[in-house]
Enzyme design. Sequence first.
Site, PDB file in Angstrom:
ATOM      1  N   VAL A   1       0.905  -0.980   0.009  1.00 62.95           N
ATOM      2  CA  VAL A   1      -0.115  -0.076  -0.160  1.00 62.95           C
ATOM      3  C   VAL A   1       0.964   1.294  -0.062  1.00 62.95           C
ATOM      4  CG1 VAL A   1      -1.562   1.184   1.228  1.00 62.95           C
ATOM      5  CG2 VAL A   1      -1.768  -1.274   1.324  1.00 62.95           C
TER       6      VAL A   1
ATOM      7  N   GLY B   1      -0.284   0.906  -7.258  1.00 64.29           N
ATOM      8  CA  GLY B   1      -1.688   0.802  -7.820  1.00 64.29           C
ATOM      9  C   GLY B   1      -2.567  -0.100  -6.830  1.00 64.29           C
TER      10      GLY B   1
ATOM     11  N   ALA C   1      -6.309   1.028  -6.524  1.00 66.49           N
ATOM     12  CA  ALA C   1      -7.048   0.681  -7.862  1.00 66.49           C
ATOM     13  C   ALA C   1      -7.226  -0.618  -8.079  1.00 66.49           C
ATOM     14  CB  ALA C   1      -6.251   1.337  -9.059  1.00 66.49           C
TER      15      ALA C   1
ATOM     16  N   ASP D   1      -3.701   4.710 -13.460  1.00 61.69           N
ATOM     17  CA  ASP D   1      -3.901   3.483 -12.706  1.00 61.69           C
ATOM     18  C   ASP D   1      -5.066   2.870 -13.116  1.00 61.69           C
ATOM     19  OD1 ASP D   1      -1.373   4.568 -11.329  1.00 61.69           O
ATOM     20  OD2 ASP D   1      -2.353   4.316  -9.504  1.00 61.69           O
TER      21      ASP D   1
HETATM   22  O1  PMV Z   1      -0.417   6.101  -7.411  1.00 65.05           O
HETATM   23  P1  PMV Z   1       0.953   6.228  -7.997  1.00 65.05           P
HETATM   24  O2  PMV Z   1       1.974   6.500  -6.990  1.00 65.05           O
HETATM   25  O3  PMV Z   1       1.467   5.209  -8.948  1.00 65.05           O
HETATM   26  O4  PMV Z   1       1.134   7.743  -8.672  1.00 65.05           O
HETATM   27  C1  PMV Z   1       0.186   8.020  -9.733  1.00 65.05           C
HETATM   28  C2  PMV Z   1       0.877   8.614 -10.959  1.00 65.05           C
HETATM   29  C3  PMV Z   1       0.828  10.021 -10.925  1.00 65.05           C
HETATM   30  O5  PMV Z   1       1.307  10.714 -12.056  1.00 65.05           O
HETATM   31  C4  PMV Z   1       1.847  10.859  -9.934  1.00 65.05           C
HETATM   32  C5  PMV Z   1      -0.599  10.728 -10.386  1.00 65.05           C
HETATM   33  C6  PMV Z   1      -1.785  10.487 -11.574  1.00 65.05           C
HETATM   34  O6  PMV Z   1      -2.681  10.895 -11.330  1.00 65.05           O
HETATM   35  O7  PMV Z   1      -1.116  10.177 -12.655  1.00 65.05           O
END
Ligand code: PMV
Length: 322
Positions: free
Chosen positions: A105, A110, A113, A155
């Site tokens: 986490v 992701g 999601a 994601d």
């Molecule tokens: O949820 P993460 O940590 O994989 O980050 C998502 C990627 C970002 O570009 C930082 C945010 C987004 O909404 O795309």
Amino acid sequence: MTIPATSHASAPAKFILFGEHAVVYGEPALAAPLQSIRAHATISASSAKDPSGLFITADDIYLRCLYGDLMPTHPIAATIRGVLQTIGSSQEPRAHLSLSSAIPVSAGLGSSAATSAAVAQALARFLHRELSANQVSDLVYEVEKLQHGIPSGIDNTVIAHEQTVFFTKTNKTEFLKLTRPLTFLIADSGERSSTKETVAGVRERYKREQKTYQAWFDDIGNITRAARTAVSHGDSELLGKLMLRNQELLEAIGVSCPSLDRLVKAALRAGVSGAKLSGSGAGGHIIAHVHPRQADHVVSRLRAAGARNVFLTELTANTHDS
Ligand code: PMV
């Protein structure tokens, strides 16, 4: 309607190869599923002695309660509500939803999601419906909005479709076909961070120095467009160079941190062609592109540099598990 005894669905973790953060500002990003690390949801019909309603057990997050007792903004509650709305059902089934996940986490892989995607499909199946990948993606996006503000949508897209994607917020998502397999190591810094806070931090700095940040996002966009070709053609050398340039720009926009920098440096010293942080940064994971022959040596160097966990993944011409 006959209710099945049980239904099950799972969804993979994901990693971002190029373009995180810049994707929020309209640039493309490239991401892929991590098929071997998944969130699972199982729904079983309740027996007569069980409580009425949908009872949820998620031991990983110490959750044991009825759907009706969750806050409406809780991601699992929002997912269940979204599914019921999508399929036009007015009430949750009397059943037991059990959740488990191998995805760390707050680590850029992701996890939220994937959990939503698994719950959505398992519930739909329990109610004799199969959601399309687009339906799962849209539903998960709505849930992600409750947690992350305005996510780009990468994601939910990569996790719902389980394919390598070239993604922009406004254009149709491209699913990449690879001509040669590509191997990556994914190493955990052990530090955890909030995507919402990291994205908000970039937004603040962007507002203060708009011209500079816009130029960096443009550069990341160009790197990601070049990487689309490098990934499709299996051009390891170019891919490595682009990863390094992307990492420099992520450092410039302030989302790397000492533990991620240390892992990137250790991978490079061990001879990989490219490495960078993956996801929102400020903790979480780095990715390194390796030749399969190098992998064992690089894994031991990453561990020596503090990686908590390192796993290997291969992007193949077809990364979709059915
Ligand atoms: O949820 P993460 O940590 O994989 O980050 C998502 C990627 C970002 O570009 C930082 C945010 C987004 O909404 O795309």
